[in-house]
Enzyme design. Structure first.
Site, PDB file in Angstrom:
ATOM      1  N   ASP A  45      12.803  10.510 -14.039  1.00 27.47           N
ATOM      2  CA  ASP A  45      12.669  11.707 -13.194  1.00 27.47           C
ATOM      3  C   ASP A  45      13.801  11.770 -12.167  1.00 27.47           C
ATOM      4  O   ASP A  45      13.931  12.740 -11.424  1.00 27.47           O
ATOM      5  CB  ASP A  45      11.281  11.786 -12.533  1.00 27.47           C
ATOM      6  CG  ASP A  45      11.005  10.638 -11.572  1.00 27.47           C
ATOM      7  OD1 ASP A  45      11.817   9.695 -11.492  1.00 27.47           O
ATOM      8  OD2 ASP A  45       9.950  10.686 -10.894  1.00 27.47           O
ATOM      9  N   SER A  46      14.692  10.743 -12.166  1.00 23.02           N
ATOM     10  CA  SER A  46      15.926  10.820 -11.383  1.00 23.02           C
ATOM     11  C   SER A  46      16.760  11.999 -11.852  1.00 23.02           C
ATOM     12  O   SER A  46      17.693  12.421 -11.153  1.00 23.02           O
ATOM     13  CB  SER A  46      16.723   9.516 -11.524  1.00 23.02           C
ATOM     14  OG  SER A  46      16.866   9.164 -12.881  1.00 23.02           O
ATOM     15  N   ASP A  84       9.644   9.373 -18.216  1.00 26.36           N
ATOM     16  CA  ASP A  84       8.986   9.261 -16.919  1.00 26.36           C
ATOM     17  C   ASP A  84       7.899  10.318 -16.782  1.00 26.36           C
ATOM     18  O   ASP A  84       8.095  11.470 -17.194  1.00 26.36           O
ATOM     19  CB  ASP A  84      10.022   9.515 -15.814  1.00 26.36           C
ATOM     20  CG  ASP A  84      10.085   8.379 -14.811  1.00 26.36           C
ATOM     21  OD1 ASP A  84       9.128   7.586 -14.740  1.00 26.36           O
ATOM     22  OD2 ASP A  84      11.104   8.301 -14.111  1.00 26.36           O
ATOM     23  N   LYS A 113       6.534   6.025 -18.526  1.00 24.52           N
ATOM     24  CA  LYS A 113       6.572   5.175 -17.327  1.00 24.52           C
ATOM     25  C   LYS A 113       5.880   5.927 -16.210  1.00 24.52           C
ATOM     26  O   LYS A 113       6.064   7.144 -16.080  1.00 24.52           O
ATOM     27  CB  LYS A 113       8.020   4.867 -16.937  1.00 24.52           C
ATOM     28  CG  LYS A 113       8.155   4.139 -15.600  1.00 24.52           C
ATOM     29  CD  LYS A 113       9.552   3.617 -15.361  1.00 24.52           C
ATOM     30  CE  LYS A 113      10.493   4.627 -14.773  1.00 24.52           C
ATOM     31  NZ  LYS A 113      10.061   5.236 -13.489  1.00 24.52           N
ATOM     32  N   GLU A 115       4.757   5.607 -11.905  1.00 25.53           N
ATOM     33  CA  GLU A 115       4.936   4.864 -10.654  1.00 25.53           C
ATOM     34  C   GLU A 115       3.600   4.543  -9.992  1.00 25.53           C
ATOM     35  O   GLU A 115       2.695   5.373  -9.987  1.00 25.53           O
ATOM     36  CB  GLU A 115       5.755   5.719  -9.652  1.00 25.53           C
ATOM     37  CG  GLU A 115       7.188   5.952 -10.075  1.00 25.53           C
ATOM     38  CD  GLU A 115       7.980   6.740  -9.036  1.00 25.53           C
ATOM     39  OE1 GLU A 115       7.493   6.943  -7.897  1.00 25.53           O
ATOM     40  OE2 GLU A 115       9.098   7.160  -9.377  1.00 25.53           O
ATOM     41  N   GLU A 182      11.666  -1.832  -8.344  1.00 27.92           N
ATOM     42  CA  GLU A 182      12.763  -1.107  -7.696  1.00 27.92           C
ATOM     43  C   GLU A 182      12.775  -1.388  -6.193  1.00 27.92           C
ATOM     44  O   GLU A 182      11.721  -1.398  -5.533  1.00 27.92           O
ATOM     45  CB  GLU A 182      12.600   0.412  -7.939  1.00 27.92           C
ATOM     46  CG  GLU A 182      13.686   1.224  -7.233  1.00 27.92           C
ATOM     47  CD  GLU A 182      13.746   2.686  -7.654  1.00 27.92           C
ATOM     48  OE1 GLU A 182      12.955   3.116  -8.524  1.00 27.92           O
ATOM     49  OE2 GLU A 182      14.603   3.410  -7.105  1.00 27.92           O
TER      50      GLU A 182
HETATM   51  O1  KIV Z   1      13.890   7.919 -12.758  1.00 27.23           O
HETATM   52  C1  KIV Z   1      14.555   6.892 -12.901  1.00 27.23           C
HETATM   53  O2  KIV Z   1      15.760   6.920 -13.201  1.00 27.23           O
HETATM   54  C2  KIV Z   1      13.892   5.631 -12.691  1.00 27.23           C
HETATM   55  C3  KIV Z   1      14.740   4.397 -12.674  1.00 27.23           C
HETATM   56  C4  KIV Z   1      15.497   4.346 -11.418  1.00 27.23           C
HETATM   57  C5  KIV Z   1      13.948   3.174 -12.902  1.00 27.23           C
HETATM   58  O3  KIV Z   1      12.719   5.585 -12.503  1.00 27.23           O
END
Ligand code: KIV
Length: 265
Positions: A45-46, A84, A113, A115, A182
């Site tokens: 989600d970056s 994500d 993934k 959080e 992280e």
């Molecule tokens: O969204 C992302 O790129 C991430 C990584 C920084 C682990 O969650």
């Protein structure tokens, strides 16, 4: 790499080198990282910050993640693709979490993934119940930006470090096949890694994790001026792109472009 192979990395103590995970959000970046031979591709989600220009990750939606996961998956990389789960896609009840995880699997991901620690265990279990593998994510979790008071390293105090260890154990016991650590002191990441049976991927968490993850745009110099200190840059694609476009502009303005071979007769 499949989920069981990734999960088995801790078990096979003979593995000589750490796992490599990197983000990709579209077909060109997916082709590049796949050809580079990474182990896992993360549609993170970056995306919100490095591609869409937002100040944080809270602005991407399921629609964004589905679209970008499909773009990566359409390049058919041999690697495991992890998508994500964006903010609010798994916070509003376990069945919503499971439905949203299914959308990312249908878009082409092999795992998701999400959080968070103890507060997110119910969501993790609901997603796992639908046979979707889950990667956990602890420490500086950007979706908790406002609760953390900014993008701050987590687990500096002994009590906070202890909670991170407990949360990692809980995620691993719930069935997460790997955990991203992280933004935490290296000694805390080391302690967490020792405490769990699944592989950990560090980002800003020192070198004791079982693998490392970085954002593609930071590695290649497209991350903009705000790259974090742990993001080692290996190329300056922004400068190369600027030069290429400036060379082409000069050719257009001096009528050197297009040439005869670039023209249909
Ligand atoms: O969204 C992302 O790129 C991430 C990584 C920084 C682990 O969650």
């Amino acid at each position: 790499m499949t989920v069981p192979t990734a999960a088995g990395v801790r078990a096979s103590k003979g593995r000589p080198e750490p796992l490599v995970m990197v983000t990709a959000y579209d077909a060109p970046s997916a082709r590049a990282v796949a050809a580079a031979g990474v182990d896992v591709i993360l549609v993170g989600d970056s995306l919100a910050m490095v591609v869409l220009g937002y100040d944080d990750t809270l602005h991407v939606t399921m629609r964004d993640l589905v679209r970008h996961t499909s773009a990566v998956a359409r390049t058919a990389p041999p690697q495991l693709v992890v998508a994500d789960m964006p903010w609010t896609s798994f916070h509003l009840g376990p069945s919503k979490a499971a439905r949203n995880a299914a959308k990312l699997i249908r878009a082409g991901a092999g795992a998701v993934k999400l959080e968070g620690g103890l507060k997110r265990l119910e969501a993790v279990r609901a997603v796992l119940d639908t046979e979707v593998p889950v990667m956990g994510h602890l420490g500086l979790t950007p979706q908790s930006l406002h609760m953390m008071g900014g993008f701050r390293v987590q687990g500096r105090e002994p009590a906070a470090a202890k909670v991170l260890v407990e949360e990692a154990i809980a995620l691993a016991e719930a069935g997460c096949f790997a955990i991203v650590l992280e933004g935490m002191p290296a000694r805390v990441a080391e302690e967490v890694t020792r405490a769990v049976t699944v592989p950990t991927f560090g980002i800003g968490a020192g070198n004791s994790c079982d693998g490392q993850v970085l954002v593609f745009h930071d590695i290649v110099g497209l991350g903009g001026p705000r790259a974090p200190r742990f993001a080692r840059q290996y190329a300056d694609l922004e400068a190369l792109a600027r030069q290429a476009v400036s060379d082409w502009s000069a050719d257009v303005r001096s009528r050197r472009f297009p040439s005869a071979s670039e023209t249909y007769s």
